[in-house]
Write an enzyme that holds these catalytic residues in place. Structure first.
Site, PDB file in Angstrom:
ATOM      1  N   ALA A   6      17.281 -30.617   5.214  1.00 21.56           N
ATOM      2  CA  ALA A   6      16.274 -30.231   6.202  1.00 21.56           C
ATOM      3  C   ALA A   6      15.237 -29.371   5.497  1.00 21.56           C
ATOM      4  O   ALA A   6      15.541 -28.274   5.036  1.00 21.56           O
ATOM      5  CB  ALA A   6      16.923 -29.474   7.349  1.00 21.56           C
ATOM      6  N   GLY A   9       9.326 -26.855   4.646  1.00 20.79           N
ATOM      7  CA  GLY A   9       8.068 -26.627   3.943  1.00 20.79           C
ATOM      8  C   GLY A   9       8.003 -25.242   3.339  1.00 20.79           C
ATOM      9  O   GLY A   9       6.984 -24.854   2.765  1.00 20.79           O
ATOM     10  N   SER A  13      14.205 -23.754   1.865  1.00 19.63           N
ATOM     11  CA  SER A  13      14.716 -25.111   2.052  1.00 19.63           C
ATOM     12  C   SER A  13      14.368 -26.005   0.867  1.00 19.63           C
ATOM     13  O   SER A  13      15.125 -26.924   0.538  1.00 19.63           O
ATOM     14  CB  SER A  13      14.179 -25.716   3.352  1.00 19.63           C
ATOM     15  N   CYS A 101      18.267 -23.087  18.426  1.00 14.36           N
ATOM     16  CA  CYS A 101      17.838 -24.241  17.629  1.00 14.36           C
ATOM     17  C   CYS A 101      18.945 -24.686  16.681  1.00 14.36           C
ATOM     18  O   CYS A 101      19.184 -25.881  16.506  1.00 14.36           O
ATOM     19  CB  CYS A 101      16.571 -23.890  16.855  1.00 14.36           C
ATOM     20  N   GLY A 125      18.198 -24.180   4.157  1.00 17.56           N
ATOM     21  CA  GLY A 125      17.901 -23.014   3.328  1.00 17.56           C
ATOM     22  C   GLY A 125      18.372 -21.709   3.927  1.00 17.56           C
ATOM     23  O   GLY A 125      17.872 -20.640   3.554  1.00 17.56           O
ATOM     24  N   CYS A 197       8.671 -19.920  16.095  1.00 20.43           N
ATOM     25  CA  CYS A 197       7.834 -21.020  15.606  1.00 20.43           C
ATOM     26  C   CYS A 197       6.931 -21.610  16.678  1.00 20.43           C
ATOM     27  O   CYS A 197       5.851 -22.108  16.365  1.00 20.43           O
ATOM     28  CB  CYS A 197       8.692 -22.101  14.949  1.00 20.43           C
TER      29      CYS A 197
END
Length: 362
Positions: A6, A9, A13, A101, A125, A197
């Site tokens: 996963a 960006g 991760s 999440c 990560g 987010c």
């Protein structure tokens, strides 16, 4: 082993995926699209999951030489995380969307899809460690205590841990950034994301107001004396001190904190720091990383994401968990998670439903 990485960006991760490649696994990178209308950092957003984040994830995958895909989980994320977030605040509770999440998206919907496609594990990560113990896999705090994320992973069950990989658990953040630079990853110096987010500007109160509407009510002290007004009780959380906008100053001049939020009566109760103390809590929907305890359990309990763990006795009572702290603690908010630890090991977690306030002066 086939590993789905996963990739948000970010630097963490990206390095986690790189380490899986180094370990000889067959790695495929996946970026999760959490919104049907992706935004740009140039719009002033500071959170994650923007168009630039997706591009950064793809660039990192290109450097690593692994396949890369974008998975659209926006509708599931809206239902299971954003709608849950709004519903909890509307009920006067303070949820943790990152924890939700992990529980319902990354290690449920995404993991299920990965397993269905023939992957053996999902790699992220996160800063946490998985170790094998005498009763199965164990989730532990990370080596970097400042970055430890075991709290938001405390909702994972044994079957989920069986298919989770956290390659950064034994590393310091400084080491991860240095490694990213050495690997030629452009995200080596990319700032960490600290915001929710889906609220990139960090203004949670405005987000709640725009979705839940105005609901004016009173701010009162513990005796019921009116001190001010508000336009939505959902904007407040237990332990909050700033932004109370009290029309009547406290007679003793001491700071006031939010003690209780009641959306039914639209009332926010405030009081002194002493009144904020609680001696225990009741948790619901317990999740255990191993066998549930069959007797009162001496452990430590972390009751907010960035707080210390406090010594307590935890007892499972049917579908609820009773927590009695060894000494009064402050800032325990219904809706948050109570995560139970034995030293560095996560034993389980529960959602805080109710608290027992300490007698003033105790």
């Amino acid at each position: 082993m086939r590993v789905l990485a996963a990739m948000s960006g970010g630097v963490d991760s990206s390095v986690a995926a790189a380490r899986m490649v180094d370990a000889g696994h067959e790695v495929v990178g996946v970026h999760l699209a959490l919104s049907s209308t992706p935004r740009s950092h140039r719009e002033g957003a500071r959170g994650c999951c923007s168009l630039e984040d997706a591009r950064d994830a793809r660039r990192a995958a290109d450097v690593l030489g692994i396949p890369f895909y974008v998975w659209d989980v926006a509708e599931r994320f809206r239902q299971d995380v954003i709608e849950d977030f709004l519903a909890e605040y509307a009920q006067g509770r303070t949820p943790n969307p990152c924890l939700r999440c992990n529980e319902r998206i990354k290690f449920a919907a995404v993991l299920d899809r990965a397993l269905a496609l023939g992957f053996d594990a999902v790699c992220t990560g996160h800063y946490a460690r998985i170790q094998r113990g005498p009763q199965g896999l164990e989730l532990h705090r990370a080596a970097d205590s400042a970055k430890d994320q075991s709290y938001v992973l405390g909702v994972l069950s044994q079957p989920q841990l069986e298919h989770a990989l956290f390659p950064l658990g034994d590393s310091l953040k400084t080491e991860v950034r240095a490694e990213a630079a050495a690997r030629g990853l452009a995200v080596a110096d990319k700032p960490d994301s600290h915001d929710i987010c889906f609220i990139p500007d960090g203004d949670t109160a405005d987000f709640l107001r725009s979705h839940l509407g105005a609901a004016p009510g009173d701010i009162v002290d513990s005796s019921g004396r009116r001190l001010g007004s508000h336009d939505g009780a959902y904007q407040f959380t237990v332990g909050q001190r700033r932004g109370l906008r009290l029309g009547t100053p406290a007679p003793d001049g001491r700071p006031r904190y939010v003690l209780e939020v009641s959306p039914v009566t639209r009332t926010v109760v405030v009081g002194t720091a002493d009144e904020l103390s609680v001696t225990g809590l009741t948790g619901v929907r317990p999740i255990w990383c191993g066998p549930p305890p069959d007797a009162p359990l001496e452990c430590t309990v972390q009751y907010r994401a960035h707080g210390a763990a406090a010594p307590a006795v935890v007892e499972l009572r049917g579908d609820e968990v009773d927590v009695e702290f060894r000494a009064p603690v402050r800032g325990v908010a219904p809706g948050q998670a109570a995560v139970f630890y034995a030293d560095t090991r996560v034993l389980g977690s529960a959602t805080i439903a109710r608290t027992r306030r300490a007698a003033v002066g105790s």
